[in-house]
Write an enzyme that holds these catalytic residues in place. Structure first.
Site, mmCIF file in Angstrom:
data_model
loop_
_atom_site.group_PDB
_atom_site.id
_atom_site.type_symbol
_atom_site.label_atom_id
_atom_site.label_comp_id
_atom_site.label_asym_id
_atom_site.label_seq_id
_atom_site.Cartn_x
_atom_site.Cartn_y
_atom_site.Cartn_z
ATOM 1 N N HIS A 74 -8.844 3.574 19.631
ATOM 2 C CA HIS A 74 -8.015 2.544 20.263
ATOM 3 C C HIS A 74 -8.606 2.096 21.602
ATOM 4 C CE1 HIS A 74 -4.438 4.030 17.657
ATOM 5 N NE2 HIS A 74 -5.166 3.131 17.023
ATOM 6 N N GLN A 110 0.849 -1.205 0.000
ATOM 7 C CA GLN A 110 0.000 0.000 0.000
ATOM 8 C C GLN A 110 0.883 1.253 0.000
ATOM 9 O OE1 GLN A 110 -2.264 -0.947 3.588
ATOM 10 N NE2 GLN A 110 -0.344 -1.575 4.538
ATOM 11 N N ASP A 148 -8.412 -4.798 13.433
ATOM 12 C CA ASP A 148 -8.093 -3.386 13.226
ATOM 13 C C ASP A 148 -7.582 -3.233 11.792
ATOM 14 O OD1 ASP A 148 -5.543 -1.092 14.506
ATOM 15 O OD2 ASP A 148 -7.456 -0.732 13.448
ATOM 16 N N SER A 149 -8.489 -3.375 10.851
ATOM 17 C CA SER A 149 -8.088 -3.456 9.433
ATOM 18 C C SER A 149 -8.201 -2.090 8.773
ATOM 19 C CB SER A 149 -9.024 -4.424 8.699
ATOM 20 O OG SER A 149 -10.320 -3.845 8.656
ATOM 21 N N THR A 150 -7.614 -1.991 7.604
ATOM 22 C CA THR A 150 -7.883 -0.854 6.741
ATOM 23 C C THR A 150 -9.302 -1.060 6.205
ATOM 24 O OG1 THR A 150 -6.647 -2.195 5.143
ATOM 25 C CG2 THR A 150 -5.534 -0.253 6.020
ATOM 26 N N ASP A 209 -0.723 -12.490 6.417
ATOM 27 C CA ASP A 209 -2.122 -12.173 6.098
ATOM 28 C C ASP A 209 -3.052 -12.724 7.175
ATOM 29 O OD1 ASP A 209 -4.498 -13.794 4.019
ATOM 30 O OD2 ASP A 209 -4.568 -11.704 4.699
ATOM 31 N N GLY A 210 -3.961 -11.861 7.625
ATOM 32 C CA GLY A 210 -4.848 -12.268 8.713
ATOM 33 C C GLY A 210 -5.744 -13.435 8.354
HETATM 34 N N1 SAM Z 1 -7.337 2.363 12.648
HETATM 35 C C1 SAM Z 1 -7.271 2.181 11.218
HETATM 36 C C2 SAM Z 1 -8.628 2.220 10.600
HETATM 37 O O1 SAM Z 1 -9.613 2.176 11.341
HETATM 38 O O2 SAM Z 1 -8.687 2.313 9.371
HETATM 39 C C3 SAM Z 1 -6.562 0.893 10.908
HETATM 40 C C4 SAM Z 1 -5.183 0.932 11.451
HETATM 41 S S1 SAM Z 1 -4.024 -0.228 11.002
HETATM 42 C C5 SAM Z 1 -2.851 0.850 10.307
HETATM 43 C C6 SAM Z 1 -4.670 -1.136 9.636
HETATM 44 C C7 SAM Z 1 -3.665 -2.215 9.271
HETATM 45 O O3 SAM Z 1 -4.281 -3.338 8.644
HETATM 46 C C8 SAM Z 1 -2.575 -1.751 8.288
HETATM 47 O O4 SAM Z 1 -1.338 -1.712 8.941
HETATM 48 C C9 SAM Z 1 -2.601 -2.789 7.163
HETATM 49 O O5 SAM Z 1 -1.318 -3.087 6.666
HETATM 50 C C10 SAM Z 1 -3.242 -3.970 7.887
HETATM 51 N N2 SAM Z 1 -3.833 -4.978 7.002
HETATM 52 C C11 SAM Z 1 -4.536 -4.755 5.863
HETATM 53 N N3 SAM Z 1 -4.902 -5.937 5.306
HETATM 54 C C12 SAM Z 1 -4.408 -6.933 6.112
HETATM 55 C C13 SAM Z 1 -4.456 -8.366 6.074
HETATM 56 N N4 SAM Z 1 -5.082 -9.006 5.075
HETATM 57 N N5 SAM Z 1 -3.861 -9.061 7.077
HETATM 58 C C14 SAM Z 1 -3.230 -8.407 8.097
HETATM 59 N N6 SAM Z 1 -3.130 -7.042 8.188
HETATM 60 C C15 SAM Z 1 -3.724 -6.325 7.198
#
Ligand code: SAM
Length: 289
Positions: free
Chosen positions: A66, A35, A160-162, A142-143
């Site tokens: 948080h 990303q 806590d995903s994007t 990957d989650g």
């Molecule tokens: N608080 C933020 C919001 O509400 O949008 C999210 C914060 S955190 C930065 C989101 C994280 O999810 C990112 O670091 C991203 O790299 C991670 N992420 C996205 N897809 C993922 C996946 N398939 N497995 C694990 N982590 C993932």
């Protein structure tokens, strides 16, 4: 003195809405394997992290999201010892989770190692206490794959995903929720970042619909987060124990006091309970078959 830049969030382009921040300094910008990563300083919001044009964390209001994504499921559960965070590479939620002495082990699965590396430099307020805590374990991956393959079991899973595009898309799939369900101990709780219902109605609608095919109780709770534009943010709620959403203010107060009463700036026992009282338009949105 370089002219201040205005940086716009593109997450709600489909809704014809852009939020712009005055950026006084660009602290970091890079394209990771997964990303686009941008961090800048803004006069009122402090450090602002954007991933693929979507606001993730700001110094000014990170405490709201948080605290509500960590203390609500942990204090509702009451005996949570093993916690999983999927995403959350900035470690903001992990820092809140580890304030609970009852937590014996916290595993965080983040797909993009650059986010954690970057957070070490720019969000040491989160990463320093987390990475030095012996209870903490970081998994880069990957989650979806993790929950499908792990033999581990958890009392609370915090997603806590994007948003549902790019690498985060799979974290809004029924396959992922099924994998989380497999990982939950009896009486376990999953909470998720489920978007801003006013601007992303399908996100919470689809998530709750999927929860209800897999869990006894599927729904959401809300919080107002200034930099998650568009009104309330929905946090998905899924568990087989219907009582867990109704823990009394008195019981929550006792559990909080037993947890050494670490300071909070948004979560209170009353706010916890009130967060499940949904505005009618959100209630109706998730009620739809
Ligand atoms: N608080 C933020 C919001 O509400 O949008 C999210 C914060 S955190 C930065 C989101 C994280 O999810 C990112 O670091 C991203 O790299 C991670 N992420 C996205 N897809 C993922 C996946 N398939 N497995 C694990 N982590 C993932």
């Amino acid at each position: 003195m370089a002219e201040d830049r205005w940086i716009s969030e593109s997450l709600f382009d489909d809704a014809g809405l852009r939020t712009s921040y005055r950026a006084t300094r660009i602290l970091h910008e890079s394209k990771t394997e997964h990303q686009h990563l941008l961090l800048f300083e803004s006069p009122h919001f402090g450090k602002v992290l954007m991933l693929d044009g979507a606001t993730q964390v700001t110094s000014a209001d990170e405490f709201i999201y948080h605290e509500m994504m960590s203390h609500v499921p942990i204090l509702a559960h009451g005996r949570a010892q093993n916690i999983l965070i999927v995403g959350g590479g900035d470690c903001g939620i992990a820092e809140e989770v580890l304030k609970h002495d009852t937590v014996q082990r916290l595993t965080l699965v983040e797909i993009d190692a650059s986010v954690v590396a970057f957070a070490k430099d720019y969000f040491p307020e989160f990463t320093r206490p987390v990475l030095s805590d012996p209870r903490f374990e970081l998994v880069i991956g990957d989650g979806l794959s993790f929950v499908e393959q792990t033999e581990r079991r958890f009392d609370v899973v915090i997603v806590d995903s994007t948003d549902p595009h790019g690498p985060g898309e799979v974290l809004f799939s029924e396959a992922f929720y099924r994998g989380v369900r497999k990982c939950l101990n009896p009486g376990g709780i999953m909470v998720t970042q489920s978007g801003v219902p006013f601007l992303q109605p399908r996100v919470v609608q689809n998530s709750v619909k999927a929860f209800r095919t897999l869990f006894v109780d599927g729904g959401c709770y809300v919080a107002a987060i200034p930099t998650y534009t568009g009104g309330h943010l929905a946090m998905g709620w899924a568990t087989d124990d219907i009582a867990l959403r109704n823990v009394s203010v008195e019981e929550l107060t006792q559990r909080y006091e037993r947890a050494e009463r670490f300071p909070t700036r948004y979560w209170t026992p009353q706010v916890h309970r009130a967060a499940f009282a949904l505005p009618r338009y959100i209630d109706e949105l998730i009620a739809q078959p």
